[in-house]
Design an enzyme around this catalytic site. Structure first.
Site, PDB file in Angstrom:
ATOM      1  N   GLY A  51       0.648  -0.921   0.136  1.00 30.87           N
ATOM      2  CA  GLY A  51       0.261   0.336  -0.052  1.00 30.87           C
ATOM      3  C   GLY A  51       0.831   0.883  -0.268  1.00 30.87           C
ATOM      4  O   GLY A  51       2.051   1.003  -0.189  1.00 30.87           O
ATOM      5  N   GLY A  52       0.125   2.096  -0.141  1.00 30.70           N
ATOM      6  CA  GLY A  52       1.260   3.683   0.069  1.00 30.70           C
ATOM      7  C   GLY A  52       1.615   3.562   1.446  1.00 30.70           C
ATOM      8  O   GLY A  52       3.538   4.636   1.020  1.00 30.70           O
ATOM      9  N   TYR A  53       2.288   3.282   2.818  1.00 27.41           N
ATOM     10  CA  TYR A  53       2.566   3.015   2.913  1.00 27.41           C
ATOM     11  C   TYR A  53       4.071   2.246   2.901  1.00 27.41           C
ATOM     12  O   TYR A  53       5.515   2.276   2.938  1.00 27.41           O
ATOM     13  CB  TYR A  53       2.576   2.597   4.614  1.00 27.41           C
TER      14      TYR A  53
ATOM     15  N   LYS B 145       5.554  -5.103   8.568  1.00 25.81           N
ATOM     16  CA  LYS B 145       5.243  -4.333   7.146  1.00 25.81           C
ATOM     17  C   LYS B 145       6.542  -2.873   7.478  1.00 25.81           C
ATOM     18  O   LYS B 145       7.315  -2.331   8.276  1.00 25.81           O
ATOM     19  CB  LYS B 145       3.858  -2.860   8.470  1.00 25.81           C
TER      20      LYS B 145
ATOM     21  N   ASP C 103      -8.837   6.032  11.774  1.00 26.08           N
ATOM     22  CA  ASP C 103      -9.336   4.946  11.087  1.00 26.08           C
ATOM     23  C   ASP C 103     -10.137   4.030  10.893  1.00 26.08           C
ATOM     24  O   ASP C 103     -10.027   3.821  10.555  1.00 26.08           O
ATOM     25  CB  ASP C 103      -7.948   5.383  10.891  1.00 26.08           C
TER      26      ASP C 103
END
Length: 977
Positions: free
Chosen positions: A654-656, A673, A768
């Site tokens: 993903g964006g991270y 992650k 979130d």
């Protein structure tokens, strides 16, 4: 604040004198000494003499030996108010405002102060009931008890105060109906001379019937009269019933606010008689029927009719005739058809909010657009095409409309929530260049010097403008403050300008001393009194206000009273200076030596200290996270357990960055992650998830095991959760979540959030909450993940965090989006959207349709089979639709997504409700309704867990992932979908 030095023997002699030697009445001396014994931080001058009037105690004013005034605003008093206050029988003014350390009950003896004309206790922490004895204060003209913690009912005896001009009981916890007079009891309808009634932000119930007595006078038409303030400041209560017809006869009304109550029925037709009305707010009620015709109200500046149940219609034609309008808000108003472009040409218009309606066709924003227009919000409508003038570069929100699926417009900032709008007004100090001050001082804009300002917040309860960038408005406010408060020209600094969730205009004010770097106590209490008793009048357009000051503790020496002071000889001064110089030299040398030694030690330990280089990265805010049990992993360890981050171990991206499955040397499966280089939010989120959230632990929160910050890497190591996200399980083929599983998943995730809100200290707001951040383990137990955007609520009294809007479209609390004030109720709204997903299996936004609006429009309480939701509910749980638990689940979800945060339940209430549903199904809820608190190992090793936002690459079992095939949903923090 320093007292004059008095030799001990002289002090003992003065203390031994009988009261007859004093200028002050002995009864008043005893009363003040009793008050002093119950207080901390009282003025030091009170200890220097037993004669308050003769020695001129700070904050005390006397007449003929009797105390007539006590003004002690904002001086950080702490303690309780003694019953002895009732002995000051000649007291005329009593102002203890903005002393949040004053608490306890308000003594009934206050009813003995028969000469009292002004009683101001605003901004304290008094509790219990308001004494009925206040009705004895027949001379009282100004009563301000707002912003305390009073409970119980409004005393009917207040109706006996015939001289009362100002009555402010706002922001307490008062309940019950408003007292109306009868043959046996007084009531507030008897207050014929009162011009200001402030009862907002309480828990008042009942109706307004009978409150508008014909004997109430309508004086000062050109000012903010009684009825405008009286009605307007009943917002944020639980008042019900119809809006009284009598309101239409009060033709001098200037502003009418009944928002955030439970009023029902149609708006009285004679509302059109209010031809002097400047502001009208009926938002967040249950009003029905035809939207009122306001074409006769040509002086209207601001109107809000949002979130009622008016009959569906096109945009009312009368709106296009009101040339004075600055703000129009009709969100969730059932409006449809094409939006007339003429509305954007109204010459004074600054803001248009028409979100969550059904406008369709082409949106046209071309031609002679108002130069004042700052913001247009058309979120979640059915607009399919748009013509927008190229010159318009301010805020326009078209997200949630089919037009944003057009490739030519989808990348436009009009199709994203987070837009960089104009910065609200802040007093300019550019003339001061690069001058900076220490952390406890501020820069005086008048002379560019550093001083200790007297600070506080002004809340304007009914401003008639919406543009927070208007220099002229706020420069007028600055000028009026330093002029009317007797300050030095230009010595007022304004900042933190915003609209609160209650549509109050909040302005942080710093006022600087005319000389020196500090105010003395007399100056602070004078300014505090002028602001708290409304002696200060703001410029036109700002409306009524209230002021809450920060305690002032940097007092200058008391003014010279003409009495001698001890002087230090020149030789002594020289000796002290030489000694100070030697000490300073020694300290400087030692400091340099220690710094060099520390730097050498850090260089030697850099390889073993995982945060030796923390803060070097430009995007990091600096400072190593405060670790409380999270394990540090070396880069080599994580490289080994993922087989050199092999592609077949990659379970999401993903964006991270990317997420890998790994197996530690002890056999534990983990999800790692790994931030990509150049990640836009990497450092901040990395630090946030470790430092802020590594302290608490709950079985319904994803467990953070450790992290790696080495060789330029940023990695977070989580427990591996095998069954993927809730969203994947709702959409994936071959996976069947029956009604009982869905209830248990709802309960587990609610418990995790309730823990964050209720038992974390300080409370934590997730910010979130969504179905892709709820993970399911092998047994379908829910675990809330991804705390990269979470916030701590460090000010528990305020209960919210003012912060930049971030989150995910479709789950975003509209009140948070409008006010930028984040609270636990923002999470509740997002969770309500998740509950609707669980019911329907649908995405929050799909093909331009918003799930909340779809449910709201479809629900039919008379449908005994499907509650009106047959076409929305997931076919997999159709059988559950016939149960009472299903109906209550729907009702609870709709309560969570209420437009008004104050009407949403807490997460702990949600937990209890879901437990009750499970029990009604004959199932165990797993534990009590009390939010669970678990510890792993010792108390020092407790954790809070987060997970990332990523996209799976295959259909394999995914730990922490987001589905890849959804239509693009722009997220407020600009993560990649």
């Amino acid at each position: 604040m320093k007292a004059l030095f008095i030799p001990p023997l002289l002090l003992m002699f003065l203390a031994s004198l009988p009261a007859g030697f004093c200028d002050t009445n002995p009864q008043d001396v005893d009363a003040l000494q009793s008050l002093m014994r119950g207080w901390q931080n009282f003025p030091s001058s009170w200890q220097a003499s037993n004669d308050p009037c003769g020695a001129q105690w700070d904050g005390i004013t006397c007449n003929n030996g009797r105390v007539t005034s006590m003004r002690l605003s904002s001086i950080n008093l702490q303690g309780t108010l003694s019953n002895s206050i009732g002995q000051l029988s000649e007291l005329v003014y009593l102002d203890l405002s903005s002393n949040s350390g004053l608490s306890g009950l308000l003594p009934t003896s206050i009813g003995n102060l028969k000469q009292l004309t002004t009683l101001i206790l605003a901004g304290c922490n008094f509790t219990g009931s308001i004494p009925q004895e206040l009705g004895n204060l027949v001379q009282l003209s100004f009563l301000a008890l707002n912003s305390n913690n009073f409970t119980g009912r409004i005393p009917a005896s207040i109706g006996l105060l015939n001289n009362l001009f100002w009555l402010d009981l706002a922001e307490n916890q008062l309940s019950g109906p408003i007292p109306i007079s009868s043959t046996t009891s007084p009531g507030l309808d008897l207050l014929a001379h009162t011009k200001h009634f402030h009862f907002n932000k309480n828990q008042l119930t009942g109706t307004l019937n009978g409150l508008f007595s014909p004997s109430m006078r309508l004086e000062h038409i050109n000012l903010l009269n009684m009825f405008f303030t009286f009605i307007r400041l009943f917002d944020n209560n639980q008042l019900s019933g119809p809006i009284p017809d009598e309101i239409g006869s009060i033709t001098t009304l200037q502003i009418l606010r009944l928002d955030k109550n439970r009023f029902t029925g149609a708006v009285p037709s004679n509302i059109s008689n209010l031809v002097n009305l400047n502001g009208l707010n009926f938002a967040d009620n249950q009003l029905r029927g035809t939207m009122p015709d306001l074409s006769a109200l040509t002086k209207l500046n601001a109107i809000d009719l949002s979130n009622n149940s008016f009959d569906p219609s096109v945009l009312p034609a009368w709106l296009l005739t009101l040339k004075a309008l600055t703000s129009v808000a009709i969100a969730s108003g059932g409006l449809n058809g094409e939006l007339p472009s003429r509305i954007f040409t109204l010459p004074e218009l600054q803001q248009v909010i028409l979100s969550n309606n059904a406008f369709s066709g082409t949106f046209d924003m071309t031609g002679n657009i108002s130069q004042q227009l700052q913001r247009v919000n058309l979120l979640n409508n059915h607009i399919v095409a748009a013509n927008i003038t190229q010159s318009y570069n301010r805020t326009l929100v078209l997200v949630g409309n089919p037009v944003c699926l057009d490739p030519e417009l989808s990348s436009s900032h009009f199709c994203t929530i987070q837009q960089d709008g104009p910065i609200p007004y802040v007093t300019s100090v550019t003339k001061c260049g690069s001058t900076s001050c220490s952390s406890d001082q501020s820069l005086d804009p008048a002379n560019c010097g550093c001083a200790y300002p007297y600070m506080g917040t002004i809340f304007f309860r009914s401003p008639l403008f919406a543009d927070l960038t208007n220099n002229e408005h706020f420069q007028q406010l600055e000028t009026s403050l330093w002029t009317e408060l007797g300050l030095h020209p230009g010595s007022v600094f304004l900042s933190d300008v915003l609209f609160t969730s209650d549509n109050y205009l909040q302005v942080k004010v710093r006022m600087f001393p005319p000389t020196g770097t500090s105010f003395n106590l007399l100056e602070v209490t004078r300014i505090g009194f002028d602001l708290s008793n409304q002696a200060y009048k703001p410029p036109q357009g700002f409306g009524p206000y209230y002021f809450v000051a920060d305690p002032y503790v940097h007092f200058a020496g008391a003014p010279d009273s003409g009495k001698s002071r001890i002087k230090i000889s020149t030789g002594a001064v020289v000796g002290i200076a030489v000694a100070c110089g030697l000490v300073l030299t020694a300290l400087t040398s030692w400091g340099i030596f220690s710094l060099l030694k520390k730097r050498r030690r850090e260089e030697l330990s850099g390889r073993t200290n995982p945060f030796a280089s923390w803060g070097i990265a430009q995007k990091d805010s600096g400072g190593a996270p405060q670790l409380k049990g999270a394990r540090f992993f070396s880069f080599d360890e994580l490289k080994t357990c993922t087989n050199n981050f092999a592609e077949n171990n990659e379970i999401g991206s993903g964006g991270y960055g990317k997420v890998y499955k790994g197996i530690l040397v002890d056999g534990t499966s983990v999800a790692i992650k790994r931030a990509e280089y150049g990640s836009k939010q990497g450092a901040l989120e990395f630090k946030n998830e470790i430092e802020l959230l590594s302290r608490v632990h709950h079985k319904n929160l994803v467990s953070l095991i450790g992290f790696c910050y080495e060789q330029g890497e940023q990695m977070l190591v989580y427990e591996y959760v095998s069954n993927g996200t809730l969203r994947q399980n709702l959409q994936a083929r071959g996976i069947y979540l029956d009604w009982k599983k869905r209830l248990r998943i709802t309960l587990g995730s609610a418990r995790g959030l309730a823990y964050l809100h209720e038992l974390a200290n300080p409370p934590i707001i997730h910010r979130d909450v969504k179905s892709t951040n709820i993970l399911l383990d092998d047994n379908y137990k829910a675990k809330v993940a991804d705390f990269g955007l979470s916030k701590l609520v460090t000010d528990t009294e305020k209960g919210h965090v003012s912060t930049q809007v971030k989150g995910t479209l479709g789950y975003l609390d509209p009140e948070y989006y409008m006010t930028q004030q984040l609270s636990e109720k923002s999470d509740v709204y997002s969770f309500g959207v998740v509950m609707l997903e669980i019911l329907s299996g649908r995405l929050p936004i799909s093909k331009g349709r918003y799930i909340v609006r779809e449910f709201r429009m479809a629900i039919d309480a008379n449908d005994q089979d499907y509650y009106g939701l047959q076409g929305i509910v997931d076919p997999a749980i159709h059988d559950a639709a016939h149960t009472m638990g299903f109906r209550r689940f729907v009702q609870l979800a709709m309560e969570c997504v209420d437009e008004s945060a104050s009407r949403r339940p807490t997460m702990n209430t949600v937990v209890k409700e879901i437990e009750a549903m499970l029990q009604s199904e004959g199932l165990s809820s797993g534990s009590s309704s009390t939010v669970e608190f678990e510890r792993v190992g010792s108390a020092s090793a407790s954790h809070l867990y987060g997970g990332p936002v990523v996209t799976p690459r295959s259909n394999s079992s995914v730990s922490i992932a987001e589905e890849p095939d959804e239509p693009p949903h722009p997220e407020l923090n600009h993560r990649e979908p």
